[in-house]
Design a protein around this motif. Structure first.
Motif, PDB file in Angstrom:
ATOM      1  N   GLU A 128     -15.959   7.862  44.044  1.00  0.00           N
ATOM      2  CA  GLU A 128     -16.558   6.723  43.339  1.00  0.00           C
ATOM      3  C   GLU A 128     -17.405   7.156  42.145  1.00  0.00           C
ATOM      4  N   SER A 129     -17.808   8.436  42.139  1.00  0.00           N
ATOM      5  CA  SER A 129     -18.637   8.921  41.025  1.00  0.00           C
ATOM      6  C   SER A 129     -17.872   8.913  39.704  1.00  0.00           C
ATOM      7  N   VAL A 130     -16.536   9.000  39.759  1.00  0.00           N
ATOM      8  CA  VAL A 130     -15.734   9.077  38.526  1.00  0.00           C
ATOM      9  C   VAL A 130     -15.644   7.701  37.871  1.00  0.00           C
ATOM     10  N   LYS A 131     -16.239   7.583  36.698  1.00  0.00           N
ATOM     11  CA  LYS A 131     -16.236   6.308  35.962  1.00  0.00           C
ATOM     12  C   LYS A 131     -15.241   6.301  34.804  1.00  0.00           C
ATOM     13  N   THR A 132     -14.904   7.514  34.314  1.00  0.00           N
ATOM     14  CA  THR A 132     -14.054   7.620  33.123  1.00  0.00           C
ATOM     15  C   THR A 132     -13.050   8.743  33.285  1.00  0.00           C
ATOM     16  N   VAL A 133     -11.806   8.482  32.873  1.00  0.00           N
ATOM     17  CA  VAL A 133     -10.796   9.537  32.768  1.00  0.00           C
ATOM     18  C   VAL A 133     -10.290   9.544  31.326  1.00  0.00           C
ATOM     19  N   VAL A 134     -10.546  10.636  30.616  1.00  0.00           N
ATOM     20  CA  VAL A 134     -10.108  10.790  29.227  1.00  0.00           C
ATOM     21  C   VAL A 134      -8.761  11.510  29.242  1.00  0.00           C
ATOM     22  N   VAL A 135      -7.761  10.935  28.563  1.00  0.00           N
ATOM     23  CA  VAL A 135      -6.398  11.475  28.619  1.00  0.00           C
ATOM     24  C   VAL A 135      -5.941  11.906  27.227  1.00  0.00           C
ATOM     25  N   PHE A 136      -5.672  13.215  27.097  1.00  0.00           N
ATOM     26  CA  PHE A 136      -5.107  13.740  25.858  1.00  0.00           C
ATOM     27  C   PHE A 136      -3.587  13.595  25.904  1.00  0.00           C
ATOM     28  N   GLN A 137      -3.000  13.159  24.791  1.00  0.00           N
ATOM     29  CA  GLN A 137      -1.556  12.936  24.739  1.00  0.00           C
ATOM     30  C   GLN A 137      -0.866  14.228  24.297  1.00  0.00           C
ATOM     31  N   ARG A 138      -0.335  14.970  25.251  1.00  0.00           N
ATOM     32  CA  ARG A 138       0.330  16.238  24.923  1.00  0.00           C
ATOM     33  C   ARG A 138       1.833  16.052  24.768  1.00  0.00           C
ATOM     34  N   SER A 139       2.486  15.500  25.786  1.00  0.00           N
ATOM     35  CA  SER A 139       3.947  15.404  25.760  1.00  0.00           C
ATOM     36  C   SER A 139       4.440  14.029  25.325  1.00  0.00           C
ATOM     37  N   GLY A 140       3.562  13.016  25.439  1.00  0.00           N
ATOM     38  CA  GLY A 140       3.973  11.649  25.151  1.00  0.00           C
ATOM     39  C   GLY A 140       4.661  10.973  26.316  1.00  0.00           C
ATOM     40  N   ALA A 141       4.642  11.621  27.482  1.00  0.00           N
ATOM     41  CA  ALA A 141       5.276  11.022  28.655  1.00  0.00           C
ATOM     42  C   ALA A 141       4.537   9.758  29.077  1.00  0.00           C
ATOM     43  N   LYS A 142       5.266   8.842  29.656  1.00  0.00           N
ATOM     44  CA  LYS A 142       4.660   7.606  30.149  1.00  0.00           C
ATOM     45  C   LYS A 142       3.894   7.936  31.432  1.00  0.00           C
ATOM     46  N   VAL A 143       2.615   7.594  31.458  1.00  0.00           N
ATOM     47  CA  VAL A 143       1.785   7.909  32.628  1.00  0.00           C
ATOM     48  C   VAL A 143       1.066   6.644  33.098  1.00  0.00           C
ATOM     49  N   PRO A 144       0.716   6.579  34.391  1.00  0.00           N
ATOM     50  CA  PRO A 144      -0.053   5.426  34.879  1.00  0.00           C
ATOM     51  C   PRO A 144      -1.381   5.330  34.132  1.00  0.00           C
ATOM     52  N   PHE A 145      -1.816   4.109  33.882  1.00  0.00           N
ATOM     53  CA  PHE A 145      -3.041   3.922  33.083  1.00  0.00           C
ATOM     54  C   PHE A 145      -3.856   2.784  33.676  1.00  0.00           C
ATOM     55  N   ASN A 146      -5.082   3.100  34.006  1.00  0.00           N
ATOM     56  CA  ASN A 146      -6.014   2.104  34.541  1.00  0.00           C
ATOM     57  C   ASN A 146      -6.987   1.720  33.433  1.00  0.00           C
ATOM     58  N   PRO A 147      -6.814   0.568  32.810  1.00  0.00           N
ATOM     59  CA  PRO A 147      -7.640   0.212  31.648  1.00  0.00           C
ATOM     60  C   PRO A 147      -9.126   0.072  31.971  1.00  0.00           C
ATOM     61  N   GLN A 148      -9.481  -0.099  33.242  1.00  0.00           N
ATOM     62  CA  GLN A 148     -10.898  -0.171  33.612  1.00  0.00           C
ATOM     63  C   GLN A 148     -11.551   1.218  33.642  1.00  0.00           C
ATOM     64  N   ARG A 149     -10.736   2.256  33.709  1.00  0.00           N
ATOM     65  CA  ARG A 149     -11.279   3.619  33.876  1.00  0.00           C
ATOM     66  C   ARG A 149     -10.732   4.610  32.854  1.00  0.00           C
ATOM     67  N   ASP A 150      -9.466   4.474  32.484  1.00  0.00           N
ATOM     68  CA  ASP A 150      -8.795   5.472  31.659  1.00  0.00           C
ATOM     69  C   ASP A 150      -8.918   5.151  30.175  1.00  0.00           C
ATOM     70  N   VAL A 151      -9.127   6.185  29.364  1.00  0.00           N
ATOM     71  CA  VAL A 151      -9.172   6.026  27.906  1.00  0.00           C
ATOM     72  C   VAL A 151      -8.360   7.153  27.276  1.00  0.00           C
ATOM     73  N   TRP A 152      -7.720   6.830  26.151  1.00  0.00           N
ATOM     74  CA  TRP A 152      -6.959   7.846  25.422  1.00  0.00           C
ATOM     75  C   TRP A 152      -7.897   8.652  24.536  1.00  0.00           C
ATOM     76  N   TRP A 153      -7.740   9.967  24.565  1.00  0.00           N
ATOM     77  CA  TRP A 153      -8.539  10.874  23.729  1.00  0.00           C
ATOM     78  C   TRP A 153      -8.454  10.460  22.262  1.00  0.00           C
ATOM     79  N   HIS A 154      -7.215  10.249  21.770  1.00  0.00           N
ATOM     80  CA  HIS A 154      -7.047   9.982  20.340  1.00  0.00           C
ATOM     81  C   HIS A 154      -7.670   8.657  19.924  1.00  0.00           C
TER      82      HIS A 154
END
Length: 655
Positions: A217-243
């Motif tokens: 529960e401590s994890v509030k944010t997941v920053v995701v760098f786009q390396r390969s461009g593969a389609k990945v699961p994305f939780n808009p309440q927690r996940d943000v794109w690096w770029h």
């Protein structure tokens, strides 16, 4: 205590070349002796002078060492600084356009990034992290490919005073979950995938799986760098794109000025048993160690092209990729791929292409490259090299000789470095303009490092006898504690029964020769007790690898009702995997060889052959798995980090 017996006999000596000595940062044995004498006479003053010379302080320190709560030592504890400032900003007025990193991607594409560019990228991400409410003292897990962005993420955390904990990208979701929970991480920085050897490996999906295991529960944010461009699961309440979060971020970010003892990072090491240990390092003392060792051991020059092949998921990648080279203002190589793709000469091609001057890699990598093609380096121009380095485990003499002759053309000193995750930087290593080299020896302690060999009660042993390697006085770069586990820290590293809790216990066995040179004999728990003789595994391994047939060997013990323990050797041959009668023939040949090289006492009871040894993707041999195989135990440990898990089935076969 019966001391650990040294059975390795190595008499070759290679003095440093006169022209190398003349240009060296520490030139000649007398210069080394002067530094050691200064440290011996007043080691606090010695380290204070180094801290004032190498580090840029926002608020200068007045207190050097606080040992009032030993072994929880504090260095320079009333001073303030910022590590990112010391790595980047200090160069903006002197060499903003110097290339900081030459990055070669898995597919061969090359990117150059200057100190000015790197500073801007770090500031943008630092500002973006602050906008995500990540603050000084928060813990951030970094689970990234081996790219410039991994360094940017670490430096950005350091800039805002967040504590980073890098997890090697080969670890499984279970291992990642353990580290997220123990660290109490507020954020995770990752990528969609990593690309190694032409293959894509999921990272974001692994992060999602780890977080989904609960207690995260401590994890509030997941920053995701786009390396390969593969389609990945994305939780808009927690996940943000690096770029996206860095796109409009400011390219300037005022550094957070922190106390010298503020934790810079934790790095988890599995240890022998139990849950991972979060090794906690300070800011000032740690960075000082990396800079001093860059200057002394790597003999750093501004014209160098420095390449440490380690991943940032390990301490070597922290100290000699992310922090030491940048703080010194170096140009360094970062390589995303593996040494065998798309061909077995990839390492030599990179050295040739980028004119690398300093090459620092692991003995495991060296032995693997010998097996892939001992003469392959002849196809490349390696004349730019001036210094070679070895890290991670003792290098056996025959691999040392190949490295020296084939890669260094018998003119490049080899700095065989002994140190640990817990020490933060080199402890025992040749200063290349000082020490005559002995293949297989890490030679002499660095000035200011008081290393010794003691018995189980902490008493010094005589030269030539093996014992426990300890460091008798505190040093700035050492581990401060284990994250959230101070009692385990004291018990593991400062045990009362060895030197009364005053000595740092390294966990390695070693001996000193008549010249005061240190020889690492293996981990304390890898010492074999064969018919009353205590033998270090590394020396038996070195004897095996000295045989012309053998590319690599690992030795463990298994219970024996007569001898106490029997020697079991796992061997990789230079030629093809043996079958049929050839197995028995080569087994007998190698047993006789060890008996001649060392003595009948060290002769392996059993030899098992494999096409490889069980290694992590970083090249570390997982000896605990070999011990389990030797005893016939079921493998219950997580093997997801193994380069080739199928090798375990092959090594189960006895002959």
């Amino acid at each position: 205590m019966s001391t650990i017996e040294s059975v390795l006999n190595e008499s070759r000596i290679f003095p440093p070349a006169r022209d190398f000595v003349q240009q060296a940062n520490v030139s000649g044995m007398e210069s080394y002796a002067v530094l050691c004498r200064q440290a011996r006479e007043d080691y606090q003053l010695f380290w204070a002078q180094q801290a004032k010379t190498y580090l840029i302080w926002h608020k200068p320190f007045t207190q050097i060492l606080d040992d009032s709560n030993a072994p929880f030592f504090k260095w320079f504890s009333d001073g303030e600084l910022n590590i990112s400032y010391n790595c980047l900003d200090r160069h903006l007025t002197t060499q903003p356009d110097k290339v900081a990193i030459i990055f070669e991607a898995d597919d061969g594409k090359v990117t150059h990034i200057t100190y000015q560019n790197l500073h801007q990228q770090v500031c943008k991400l630092a500002n973006a992290l602050k906008a995500q409410n990540i603050q000084k003292g928060d813990c951030v897990i970094i689970y990234m490919p081996m790219r410039i962005e991994a360094v940017v993420a670490m430096q950005a955390c350091a800039r805002i005073g967040a504590i980073h904990s890098v997890v090697f990208g080969g670890f499984s979701s279970k291992s990642l979950h353990e580290r997220i929970v123990d660290a109490g991480a507020k954020a995770v920085i990752t990528a969609d995938e990593q690309v190694r050897g032409g293959k894509c490996h999921a990272l974001k999906a692994t992060v999602d799986e780890a977080i989904g295991m609960g207690n995260t529960e401590s994890v509030k944010t997941v920053v995701v760098f786009q390396r390969s461009g593969a389609k990945v699961p994305f939780n808009p309440q927690r996940d943000v794109w690096w770029h996206e979060i860095t796109e409009n971020a400011d390219t300037q970010c005022e550094p957070e000025w922190i106390n010298a003892e503020h934790p810079l990072f934790t790095l988890y090491t599995s240890g022998s048993t139990g849950k991972p240990k979060g090794v906690q390092h300070s800011s000032a003392g740690y960075l000082l160690g990396t800079m001093v060792s860059m200057h002394w051991v790597f003999d750093y020059k501004p014209s160098d092209i420095f390449w440490c092949t380690a991943d940032v998921g390990w301490i070597t990648g922290h100290s000699y990729v992310t922090y030491g080279p940048l703080a010194m203002g170096a140009t360094q190589i970062i390589f995303e791929g593996v040494p065998t793709h798309p061909h077995a000469g990839r390492f030599w091609e990179i050295i040739d292409k980028h004119k690398v001057t300093t090459f620092y890699t692991a003995p495991t990598a060296i032995r693997s490259l010998i097996k892939l093609g001992a003469d392959l380096p002849d196809n490349y121009d390696l004349s730019s090299l001036r210094l070679l380095g070895s890290v991670g485990e003792p290098i056996n003499p025959e691999a040392w000789m190949w490295f020296y002759e084939k890669i260094g053309h018998s003119r490049c000193p080899i700095v065989d470095t002994w140190w640990q995750t817990e020490t933060g930087c080199h402890m025992i290593a040749p200063l290349p303009g000082v020490a005559p080299l002995k293949p297989g020896s890490c030679t002499l302690p660095l000035p200011g490092i008081f290393a010794a060999i003691v018995d189980e009660a902490g008493h010094d042993v005589e030269k030539g006898k093996g014992g426990f390697l300890v460091i008798k006085k505190p040093f700035p770069s050492q581990i401060r504690t284990l994250w959230r586990d101070p009692e385990r820290f004291k018990k593991a590293y400062f045990p009362e029964d060895v030197g009364g809790g005053k000595y740092y216990l390294a966990g390695d066995s070693a001996h000193c020769d008549e010249d005061g040179y240190f020889w690492i004999m293996g981990r304390i728990d890898d010492v074999l007790n064969v018919s009353g003789h205590r033998l270090g595994t590394m020396e038996i391994e070195s004897a095996l690898v000295a045989n012309p047939l053998v590319a690599e060997a690992a030795v463990v013990g298994k219970p024996h009702e007569v001898k106490g323990e029997a020697v079991v050797a796992f061997v990789v041959l230079k030629g093809d995997y043996p079958e049929g009668d050839e197995v028995n023939r080569i087994t007998q040949q190698l047993r006789d060889w060890v008996a001649r090289e060392i003595g009948p006492i060290a002769k392996p009871e059993e030899i098992r052959f494999g096409e490889n040894l069980p290694k992590t993707r970083s090249g570390k041999i997982m000896r605990r798995l070999l011990r389990a195989l030797a005893k016939g135990e079921e493998i219950t440990q997580d093997v997801s980090t193994l380069e080739n898990p199928a090798i375990l089935d092959q090594l189960k076969q006895t002959n």
